[in-house]
Design an enzyme around this catalytic site. Structure first.
Site, PDB file in Angstrom:
ATOM      1  N   SER A 105       0.799  -1.221   0.000  1.00  0.00           N
ATOM      2  CA  SER A 105       0.000   0.000   0.000  1.00  0.00           C
ATOM      3  C   SER A 105       0.835   1.276   0.000  1.00  0.00           C
ATOM      4  O   SER A 105       0.290   2.370  -0.175  1.00  0.00           O
ATOM      5  CB  SER A 105      -0.953   0.013   1.198  1.00  0.00           C
ATOM      6  OG  SER A 105      -0.234  -0.046   2.415  1.00  0.00           O
ATOM      7  N   ASN A 154       7.376  -8.218   1.845  1.00  0.00           N
ATOM      8  CA  ASN A 154       7.918  -6.868   1.985  1.00  0.00           C
ATOM      9  C   ASN A 154       7.407  -6.131   3.222  1.00  0.00           C
ATOM     10  O   ASN A 154       8.061  -5.212   3.708  1.00  0.00           O
ATOM     11  CB  ASN A 154       7.554  -6.059   0.733  1.00  0.00           C
ATOM     12  CG  ASN A 154       7.718  -4.573   0.921  1.00  0.00           C
ATOM     13  OD1 ASN A 154       8.836  -4.048   0.945  1.00  0.00           O
ATOM     14  ND2 ASN A 154       6.603  -3.868   1.075  1.00  0.00           N
ATOM     15  N   TYR A 158      13.904  -2.996  15.512  1.00  0.00           N
ATOM     16  CA  TYR A 158      13.872  -3.015  14.049  1.00  0.00           C
ATOM     17  C   TYR A 158      15.084  -3.750  13.491  1.00  0.00           C
ATOM     18  O   TYR A 158      14.947  -4.665  12.659  1.00  0.00           O
ATOM     19  CB  TYR A 158      13.825  -1.586  13.508  1.00  0.00           C
ATOM     20  CG  TYR A 158      13.800  -1.515  12.002  1.00  0.00           C
ATOM     21  CD1 TYR A 158      12.617  -1.712  11.309  1.00  0.00           C
ATOM     22  CD2 TYR A 158      14.965  -1.247  11.275  1.00  0.00           C
ATOM     23  CE1 TYR A 158      12.585  -1.655   9.910  1.00  0.00           C
ATOM     24  CE2 TYR A 158      14.939  -1.191   9.893  1.00  0.00           C
ATOM     25  CZ  TYR A 158      13.761  -1.393   9.222  1.00  0.00           C
ATOM     26  OH  TYR A 158      13.738  -1.344   7.848  1.00  0.00           O
ATOM     27  N   ALA A 171      17.106  -5.835  14.963  1.00  0.00           N
ATOM     28  CA  ALA A 171      17.130  -7.240  15.371  1.00  0.00           C
ATOM     29  C   ALA A 171      16.142  -8.070  14.561  1.00  0.00           C
ATOM     30  O   ALA A 171      16.435  -9.197  14.161  1.00  0.00           O
ATOM     31  CB  ALA A 171      16.814  -7.358  16.856  1.00  0.00           C
ATOM     32  N   SER A 172      14.962  -7.523  14.303  1.00  0.00           N
ATOM     33  CA  SER A 172      13.975  -8.258  13.503  1.00  0.00           C
ATOM     34  C   SER A 172      14.477  -8.472  12.086  1.00  0.00           C
ATOM     35  O   SER A 172      14.274  -9.540  11.494  1.00  0.00           O
ATOM     36  CB  SER A 172      12.629  -7.518  13.495  1.00  0.00           C
ATOM     37  OG  SER A 172      12.708  -6.283  12.808  1.00  0.00           O
TER      38      SER A 172
END
Length: 253
Positions: free
Chosen positions: A14, A85, A151, A153-154
């Site tokens: 989006s 994504n 962020y 780490a993910s």
């Protein structure tokens, strides 16, 4: 001769990179399955893609919802390319905040579990015919950033999981690409208050990504200058790297 028409699924379509990738593929008339959480923005991107000649199906869904994602993807008859994504960073938060644990878990739910919830139903769908899967990590995943612990780490987890999964998928004729963008114009980078070197538009990023997915590149890292900087910080002793990186006081999750 033009490439044959493909069935392509993109999460986080989006806005930002996802929307730009969708429009890139739409121009070749592919069939697109686009998901996002914002119904209005997603509908608008879908209409733009249709105007380019693509057949478009939009789905308002939260990638963190495992069962809904499996039900949706499993209902599709065929997929050639899947791009996981969807991702978030939550601005104006800090590990010093009392509710930061909830923020960190939310980031992991979308950025890591959202990837798992996308690719595993897709793998099941591709077992018989093969295909291409791309997951979006980040150059921030090369080194834990004090400015964005959850962020980075993910994204590091996405990187490691995809790299380890790739050989098994190859035996099923499924090619896995890992995407490492630098600073790209998006709703995430709109939150940043610090300098973003080698900043690029989502359109330029999508050109790089789609061309390299189509070429079946395993590592898609850009821009090269930021990749070099990320490699440098990863190579440094942790105490040195963290001392340098801690100079920024902006914390985004």
């Amino acid at each position: 001769m033009k490439n044959p028409k493909k069935h392509i699924l993109i999460t986080g379509a989006s806005s930002g990179i996802g929307a730009a990738i969708a429009q890139n593929y739409a121009k070749d008339g592919h069939t697109l399955y686009l998901s996002g959480r914002n119904k209005d923005r997603l509908s608008e991107i879908g209409k733009i893609c249709e105007s380019f000649g693509a057949l478009v199906y939009v789905k308002t869904i939260d990638v963190a919802d495992k069962m809904q994602m499996r039900d949706w993807i499993s209902s599709l008859s065929h997929l050639d390319i899947v791009i996981a994504n969807a991702g978030i960073a939550i601005g104006n938060t800090s590990p010093r905040d009392h509710d930061y644990e909830d923020t960190a878990r939310t980031i992991f739910d979308v950025n890591l579990n959202g990837v798992l919830n996308t690719i595993h139903p897709a793998i099941d769908l591709m077992r018989s015919g093969g295909g291409s899967i791309a997951v979006v990590s980040s150059l921030a995943g090369y080194r834990g950033l004090p400015t964005a612990p959850a962020y980075s780490a993910s994204k590091a987890a996405v990187k490691a999981y995809a790299e380890a999964l790739s050989p098994s998928l190859k035996s099923m004729n499924i090619h896995l690409s890992v995407i490492f963008p630098g600073f790209v114009k998006s709703r995430i980078t709109d939150q940043n208050k610090f300098p973003m070197p080698f900043f690029m538009t989502a359109e330029k990023a999508s050109d790089i990504i789609t061309s390299r997915i189509d070429a079946k590149k395993t590592i898609i890292a850009f821009p090269w200058q930021m990749r070099l900087i990320s490699w440098f910080f990863r190579a440094l002793p942790s105490s040195w790297a963290l001392k340098i990186l801690s100079q920024s006081k902006e914390e985004k999750g």
